[in-house]
Write a protein that holds these residues in place. Structure first.
Motif, PDB file in Angstrom:
ATOM      1  N   MET A   1      44.063  42.786  48.257  1.00 37.82           N
ATOM      2  CA  MET A   1      44.543  44.014  47.665  1.00 37.82           C
ATOM      3  C   MET A   1      45.463  43.721  46.483  1.00 37.82           C
ATOM      4  O   MET A   1      45.336  44.339  45.444  1.00 37.82           O
ATOM      5  CB  MET A   1      45.255  44.841  48.739  1.00 37.82           C
ATOM      6  CG  MET A   1      45.678  46.176  48.253  1.00 37.82           C
ATOM      7  SD  MET A   1      44.257  47.204  47.946  1.00 37.82           S
ATOM      8  CE  MET A   1      44.881  48.757  48.369  1.00 37.82           C
TER       9      MET A   1
ATOM     10  N   ARG B   1      43.504  42.556  43.437  1.00 37.55           N
ATOM     11  CA  ARG B   1      42.831  43.642  42.733  1.00 37.55           C
ATOM     12  C   ARG B   1      43.809  44.399  41.846  1.00 37.55           C
ATOM     13  O   ARG B   1      43.509  44.735  40.706  1.00 37.55           O
ATOM     14  CB  ARG B   1      42.180  44.600  43.714  1.00 37.55           C
ATOM     15  CG  ARG B   1      41.381  45.682  42.997  1.00 37.55           C
ATOM     16  CD  ARG B   1      40.779  46.704  43.895  1.00 37.55           C
ATOM     17  NE  ARG B   1      40.191  46.128  45.086  1.00 37.55           N
ATOM     18  CZ  ARG B   1      39.804  46.842  46.128  1.00 37.55           C
ATOM     19  NH1 ARG B   1      39.936  48.152  46.122  1.00 37.55           N
ATOM     20  NH2 ARG B   1      39.276  46.267  47.191  1.00 37.55           N
TER      21      ARG B   1
ATOM     22  N   ARG C   1      44.563  42.346  38.789  1.00 36.75           N
ATOM     23  CA  ARG C   1      43.454  42.400  37.837  1.00 36.75           C
ATOM     24  C   ARG C   1      43.435  43.741  37.101  1.00 36.75           C
ATOM     25  O   ARG C   1      43.266  43.784  35.888  1.00 36.75           O
ATOM     26  CB  ARG C   1      42.132  42.173  38.564  1.00 36.75           C
ATOM     27  CG  ARG C   1      40.943  42.085  37.604  1.00 36.75           C
ATOM     28  CD  ARG C   1      39.630  41.905  38.322  1.00 36.75           C
ATOM     29  NE  ARG C   1      39.284  43.129  39.008  1.00 36.75           N
ATOM     30  CZ  ARG C   1      38.926  43.205  40.286  1.00 36.75           C
ATOM     31  NH1 ARG C   1      38.874  42.129  41.020  1.00 36.75           N
ATOM     32  NH2 ARG C   1      38.615  44.360  40.826  1.00 36.75           N
ATOM     33  N   GLU C   2      43.606  44.836  37.834  1.00 34.24           N
ATOM     34  CA  GLU C   2      43.545  46.170  37.221  1.00 34.24           C
ATOM     35  C   GLU C   2      44.687  46.407  36.240  1.00 34.24           C
ATOM     36  O   GLU C   2      44.492  47.019  35.197  1.00 34.24           O
ATOM     37  CB  GLU C   2      43.557  47.243  38.297  1.00 34.24           C
ATOM     38  CG  GLU C   2      42.273  47.322  39.092  1.00 34.24           C
ATOM     39  CD  GLU C   2      42.370  48.291  40.262  1.00 34.24           C
ATOM     40  OE1 GLU C   2      43.469  48.834  40.514  1.00 34.24           O
ATOM     41  OE2 GLU C   2      41.336  48.484  40.931  1.00 34.24           O
TER      42      GLU C   2
ATOM     43  N   GLU D   1      42.483  43.420  33.151  1.00 33.34           N
ATOM     44  CA  GLU D   1      41.470  44.318  32.586  1.00 33.34           C
ATOM     45  C   GLU D   1      41.875  44.943  31.252  1.00 33.34           C
ATOM     46  O   GLU D   1      41.030  45.127  30.393  1.00 33.34           O
ATOM     47  CB  GLU D   1      41.075  45.381  33.606  1.00 33.34           C
ATOM     48  CG  GLU D   1      40.209  44.807  34.709  1.00 33.34           C
ATOM     49  CD  GLU D   1      39.776  45.842  35.724  1.00 33.34           C
ATOM     50  OE1 GLU D   1      40.139  47.023  35.581  1.00 33.34           O
ATOM     51  OE2 GLU D   1      39.078  45.451  36.667  1.00 33.34           O
TER      52      GLU D   1
END
Length: 97
Positions: free
Chosen positions: A1, A4, A7-8, A12
């Motif tokens: 979690m 992620r 990364r977000e 990104e």
């Protein structure tokens, strides 16, 4: 979690400045601020590659393969890209896995 979220929030939003993906038949490149470029190996071309197509965004793997197939006459270019066509492409991709 946590990976992620990292990364977000961090990775990104970053913009690719240099990008190189080698393919069995060519390469996908980008040098900022230019667009992404799909190249095909060609022994007769200067530098050994010829430009097939440029795009403003990073194309997915199936899009790159479709660009190659269309350019080489292995697939007819799709005229409509409606929601149902995209859903069909998604389902075909999932069945290939």
């Amino acid at each position: 979690m946590a990976g992620r979220l990292l990364r977000e929030r961090l990775i990104e939003p970053l913009q690719y400045t240099y990008y190189l993906r080698t393919l069995s038949w060519g390469a996908l490149t980008r040098i900022f601020p230019l667009s992404f470029s799909v190249w095909q190996e060609d022994g007769d071309a200067e530098g050994g590659y010829k430009l097939i197509k440029t795009m403003d965004r990073l194309p997915s793997n199936p899009e790159v393969e479709d660009i190659y197939d269309i350019y080489n006459g292995n697939m007819a270019e799709r005229q409509s890209g409606g929601m149902l066509d995209q859903l069909g492409d998604f389902m075909q991709g999932m069945m290939r896995l």
